[in-house]
Scaffold this motif. Structure first.
Motif, PDB file in Angstrom:
ATOM      1  N   ALA A 292       0.830  -1.203   0.000  1.00 53.28           N
ATOM      2  CA  ALA A 292       0.000   0.000   0.000  1.00 53.28           C
ATOM      3  C   ALA A 292       0.867   1.256   0.000  1.00 53.28           C
ATOM      4  O   ALA A 292       0.549   2.246  -0.679  1.00 53.28           O
ATOM      5  CB  ALA A 292      -0.918  -0.002   1.220  1.00 53.28           C
ATOM      6  N   ARG A 293       1.960   1.235   0.736  1.00 56.25           N
ATOM      7  CA  ARG A 293       2.838   2.397   0.786  1.00 56.25           C
ATOM      8  C   ARG A 293       3.390   2.721  -0.614  1.00 56.25           C
ATOM      9  O   ARG A 293       3.436   3.885  -1.027  1.00 56.25           O
ATOM     10  CB  ARG A 293       3.984   2.150   1.762  1.00 56.25           C
ATOM     11  N   SER A 294       3.811   1.693  -1.325  1.00 53.81           N
ATOM     12  CA  SER A 294       4.349   1.905  -2.670  1.00 53.81           C
ATOM     13  C   SER A 294       3.304   2.522  -3.590  1.00 53.81           C
ATOM     14  O   SER A 294       3.602   3.438  -4.373  1.00 53.81           O
ATOM     15  CB  SER A 294       4.842   0.577  -3.254  1.00 53.81           C
ATOM     16  N   MET A 295       2.069   2.039  -3.499  1.00 52.85           N
ATOM     17  CA  MET A 295       1.014   2.586  -4.341  1.00 52.85           C
ATOM     18  C   MET A 295       0.647   4.010  -3.929  1.00 52.85           C
ATOM     19  O   MET A 295       0.281   4.841  -4.770  1.00 52.85           O
ATOM     20  CB  MET A 295      -0.221   1.686  -4.303  1.00 52.85           C
ATOM     21  N   SER A 296       0.764   4.320  -2.652  1.00 50.76           N
ATOM     22  CA  SER A 296       0.512   5.679  -2.197  1.00 50.76           C
ATOM     23  C   SER A 296       1.560   6.638  -2.751  1.00 50.76           C
ATOM     24  O   SER A 296       1.247   7.754  -3.178  1.00 50.76           O
ATOM     25  CB  SER A 296       0.505   5.736  -0.665  1.00 50.76           C
ATOM     26  N   ALA A 316      -6.838   5.534  -9.422  1.00 59.72           N
ATOM     27  CA  ALA A 316      -7.798   4.439  -9.239  1.00 59.72           C
ATOM     28  C   ALA A 316      -7.077   3.154  -8.835  1.00 59.72           C
ATOM     29  O   ALA A 316      -7.531   2.417  -7.946  1.00 59.72           O
ATOM     30  CB  ALA A 316      -8.606   4.229 -10.513  1.00 59.72           C
ATOM     31  N   ALA A 317      -5.937   2.867  -9.491  1.00 58.75           N
ATOM     32  CA  ALA A 317      -5.171   1.661  -9.145  1.00 58.75           C
ATOM     33  C   ALA A 317      -4.678   1.725  -7.709  1.00 58.75           C
ATOM     34  O   ALA A 317      -4.710   0.722  -6.972  1.00 58.75           O
ATOM     35  CB  ALA A 317      -3.996   1.514 -10.105  1.00 58.75           C
ATOM     36  N   ALA A 318      -4.239   2.906  -7.287  1.00 60.15           N
ATOM     37  CA  ALA A 318      -3.790   3.061  -5.901  1.00 60.15           C
ATOM     38  C   ALA A 318      -4.941   2.831  -4.929  1.00 60.15           C
ATOM     39  O   ALA A 318      -4.789   2.169  -3.901  1.00 60.15           O
ATOM     40  CB  ALA A 318      -3.206   4.456  -5.701  1.00 60.15           C
ATOM     41  N   LYS A 319      -6.123   3.355  -5.275  1.00 56.31           N
ATOM     42  CA  LYS A 319      -7.280   3.199  -4.388  1.00 56.31           C
ATOM     43  C   LYS A 319      -7.689   1.734  -4.279  1.00 56.31           C
ATOM     44  O   LYS A 319      -8.140   1.281  -3.209  1.00 56.31           O
ATOM     45  CB  LYS A 319      -8.442   4.039  -4.938  1.00 56.31           C
ATOM     46  N   VAL A 320      -7.519   0.976  -5.361  1.00 54.18           N
ATOM     47  CA  VAL A 320      -7.812  -0.458  -5.311  1.00 54.18           C
ATOM     48  C   VAL A 320      -6.887  -1.148  -4.308  1.00 54.18           C
ATOM     49  O   VAL A 320      -7.342  -1.877  -3.415  1.00 54.18           O
ATOM     50  CB  VAL A 320      -7.655  -1.098  -6.707  1.00 54.18           C
ATOM     51  N   GLN A 321      -5.588  -0.934  -4.451  1.00 50.17           N
ATOM     52  CA  GLN A 321      -4.643  -1.612  -3.572  1.00 50.17           C
ATOM     53  C   GLN A 321      -4.762  -1.134  -2.135  1.00 50.17           C
ATOM     54  O   GLN A 321      -4.694  -1.930  -1.193  1.00 50.17           O
ATOM     55  CB  GLN A 321      -3.207  -1.392  -4.063  1.00 50.17           C
ATOM     56  N   ILE A 322      -4.949   0.175  -1.952  1.00 49.48           N
ATOM     57  CA  ILE A 322      -5.106   0.701  -0.593  1.00 49.48           C
ATOM     58  C   ILE A 322      -6.330   0.079   0.058  1.00 49.48           C
ATOM     59  O   ILE A 322      -6.317  -0.295   1.224  1.00 49.48           O
ATOM     60  CB  ILE A 322      -5.235   2.235  -0.630  1.00 49.48           C
ATOM     61  N   GLY A 323      -7.430  -0.022  -0.694  1.00 53.34           N
ATOM     62  CA  GLY A 323      -8.648  -0.608  -0.143  1.00 53.34           C
ATOM     63  C   GLY A 323      -8.456  -2.057   0.261  1.00 53.34           C
ATOM     64  O   GLY A 323      -8.897  -2.490   1.331  1.00 53.34           O
ATOM     65  N   ARG A 324      -7.781  -2.819  -0.594  1.00 53.27           N
ATOM     66  CA  ARG A 324      -7.530  -4.231  -0.280  1.00 53.27           C
ATOM     67  C   ARG A 324      -6.611  -4.369   0.933  1.00 53.27           C
ATOM     68  O   ARG A 324      -6.875  -5.174   1.841  1.00 53.27           O
ATOM     69  CB  ARG A 324      -6.891  -4.916  -1.494  1.00 53.27           C
ATOM     70  N   SER A 325      -5.532  -3.598   0.948  1.00 53.14           N
ATOM     71  CA  SER A 325      -4.582  -3.675   2.067  1.00 53.14           C
ATOM     72  C   SER A 325      -5.227  -3.211   3.363  1.00 53.14           C
ATOM     73  O   SER A 325      -5.039  -3.824   4.419  1.00 53.14           O
ATOM     74  CB  SER A 325      -3.346  -2.827   1.767  1.00 53.14           C
TER      75      SER A 325
END
Length: 380
Positions: A292-296, A316-325
Motif C-alpha cells: 500500500a505504501r508503494s502505491m501511495s 484508481a489503481a492506488a485506491k484499489v490496492q489501498i482498499g484491499r490492504s
C-alpha cells in the motif's frame, strides 16, 4: 527511484509528528470528539500556527506553495494518530476547489482557511448517486445574474461546522450527463440551507444538507457553471491521493499495535507471538502495508501527471490496492487481538473503522477496479 525526503520535507514530518505526539494521544482524541463540533479548535489553531493549513496554497495567496509529497507527509501523520480535525475537507477538498477558482474567490476564502478561522465542506453525494460524481439531481436555475439551488446532499464531511459548503448542482442536462454540472460556493448560513450533523462510524462528523430556493450570485460559481465536472474529478482525485496516504499512516500504527499485542499477550504461559501461525499473519500484514505504501507514493507522484486520463487511472489503481490492504490489515489486527479488538477501549478497532471508511470514501476498491477495467487497464 529515490524516495528519500528532502531536508524541508523531513522538517515538516518532524514538526507534525512532534505536535501530534505532544497533544494527540488516544485519550486526548476521545476528549476532542466530545467537544462542540466534534474536533478540537485548539489543535486546529496549532495546525494553523505551524503552517499546515496553508501548505498547498501558492505564496501569492499567503500559503507555502508545497506539493503532493508534503500533503502525503501530513496525511500519513494524521492517519497514524486518527486525527478527526477537518484537514481533508477544508484544505484538500475545499482548498483544491479554491485553487482552481478565481482570484476573487481565493482572496475571499483562503486567508480564513490559512489562519484557521474558517472551514469548508464538500457536498456532493446524493441519495442514488453512490460513487458517480456526475450523478447530480440538485438543481441550479438561473435567476437574474445568479442562481437558485434546490436539492439534498448527504454525508458531507464536517458539513455541520463549515462556514462555506461547496455544492455540485445541475445547470443543464439529465441526471447523469457529464455536461451541465456546476460547482457553487454556498454560505452555510444562507437562507434556505438546512444542515443536520451527526457522528460517523469512525468518530468523525458529517452532515446531510437540504437546499430550498437558496440564492447565490454569479461569483459563487467555481469555473464554468455548465462544465464543472472536470474540476470535480481533479479535486476528488487529489482527495483520493490524500486518503491513500492517510490509510498508509493508519495501517502503520495498526500493524505496530497488533505486533506489540501478540508480543505481550500470553496464552498457555507463553506470548502468543511465539506461535508460528501468528508470526505468519504479522508478516502478511506488514507486506500488505508496504504494498500500500508503494502505491501511495505512486499516487502522490501521479498528482503532477499532465495526462489527466493516466492520472485518473493511476489514482484508481492506488485506491484499489489501498482498499484491499486496508481491509486485510484492519481485519487481521482485530483478529490478532481476539474479541477485545472490537471494544471501544482498544485502539485497533478504531483504526479498523477508519480504514473501512477510507476504503469507501470516493469509491471503494471494487468501484475503482471497474473503472480501470473499463479503460483496458489490468490489476493482477
Amino acid at each position: 527511484m529515490d524516495f528519500d525526503l528532502s531536508e524541508e520535507q523531513r522538517l515538516l514530518k518532524d514538526s507534525i509528528d512532534g505536535l501530534l505526539k505532544s497533544f494527540y494521544d488516544f485519550e486526548a482524541r476521545k476528549k476532542y470528539r466530545a467537544e462542540k463540533g466534534g474536533y478540537s479548535k485548539t489543535i486546529w489553531g496549532k495546525f494553523a500556527e505551524q503552517g499546515l493549513l496553508g501548505l498547498p496554497f501558492s505564496e501569492d495567496d499567503g500559503g507555502f506553495g508545497a506539493g503532493p509529497i508534503e500533503t502525503m507527509i501530513v496525511m500519513q501523520a494524521l492517519g497514524r494518530n486518527l486525527v478527526i480535525e477537518p484537514y481533508l475537507d477544508t484544505v484538500v477538498l475545499g482548498g483544491g476547489f479554491l485553487r482552481r477558482g478565481s482570484s476573487e474567490q481565493r482572496a475571499a476564502h483562503l486567508p480564513g482557511i490559512i489562519d484557521g478561522s474558517k472551514t469548508l465542506a464538500f457536498a456532493q453525494l446524493e441519495r442514488d448517486s453512490r460513487y458517480d460524481l456526475g450523478d447530480v439531481t440538485t438543481s441550479a436555475k438561473r435567476s437574474g445574474s445568479g442562481y437558485v439551488l434546490n436539492g439534498e446532499k448527504f454525508v458531507a464531511g464536517h458539513g455541520d461546522t463549515a462556514a462555506t459548503v461547496i455544492v455540485t448542482a445541475r445547470t443543464a442536462g439529465g441526471q447523469r450527463d457529464a455536461k451541465g454540472v456546476g460547482v457553487f460556493l454556498v454560505p452555510a448560513n444562507a437562507k434556505g440551507v438546512d444542515i443536520r450533523g451527526y457522528e460517523t462510524q469512525d468518530g468523525s462528523r458529517a452532515a446531510d444538507i437540504k437546499l430550498a430556493n437558496v440564492e447565490v450570485g454569479a461569483d459563487a460559481v467555481i469555473g464554468y457553471a455548465e462544465d464543472g465536472l472536470p474540476i470535480v474529478n481533479q479535486v476528488v482525485d487529489d482527495a483520493r491521493i490524500a486518503l491513500c496516504a492517510e490509510a498508509v499512516g493508519a495501517m502503520e500504527e495498526a500493524v505496530n499495535i497488533s505486533v506489540e499485542y501478540i508480543k505481550e499477550r500470553k496464552q498457555f504461559g507463553v506470548a502468543i507471538g511465539s506461535f508460528q501461525a501468528l508470526q505468519h499473519r504479522a508478516a502478511d500484514i506488514f507486506t500488505a502495508l508496504e504494498t500500500a505504501r508503494s502505491m501511495s507514493y505512486l499516487a502522490s507522484m501521479a498528482s503532477n501527471f499532465t495526462d489527466l486520463d493516466e492520472r485518473a487511472k493511476t489514482v484508481a489503481a492506488a485506491k484499489v490496492q489501498i482498499g484491499r490492504s486496508a481491509r486485510y490489515v484492519g481485519q487481521s489486527g482485530v483478529h490478532l487481538h481476539g474479541g477485545v479488538g472490537v471494544t471501544m477501549e482498544y485502539r485497533i478497532g478504531h483504526y479498523f473503522k477508519r480504514l473501512t471508511m477510507i476504503d469507501h470514501q470516493f469509491g471503494d476498491a471494487d468501484f475503482h477496479l471497474a473503472r480501470i477495467a473499463a479503460t483496458g487497464g489490468i490489476i493482477r
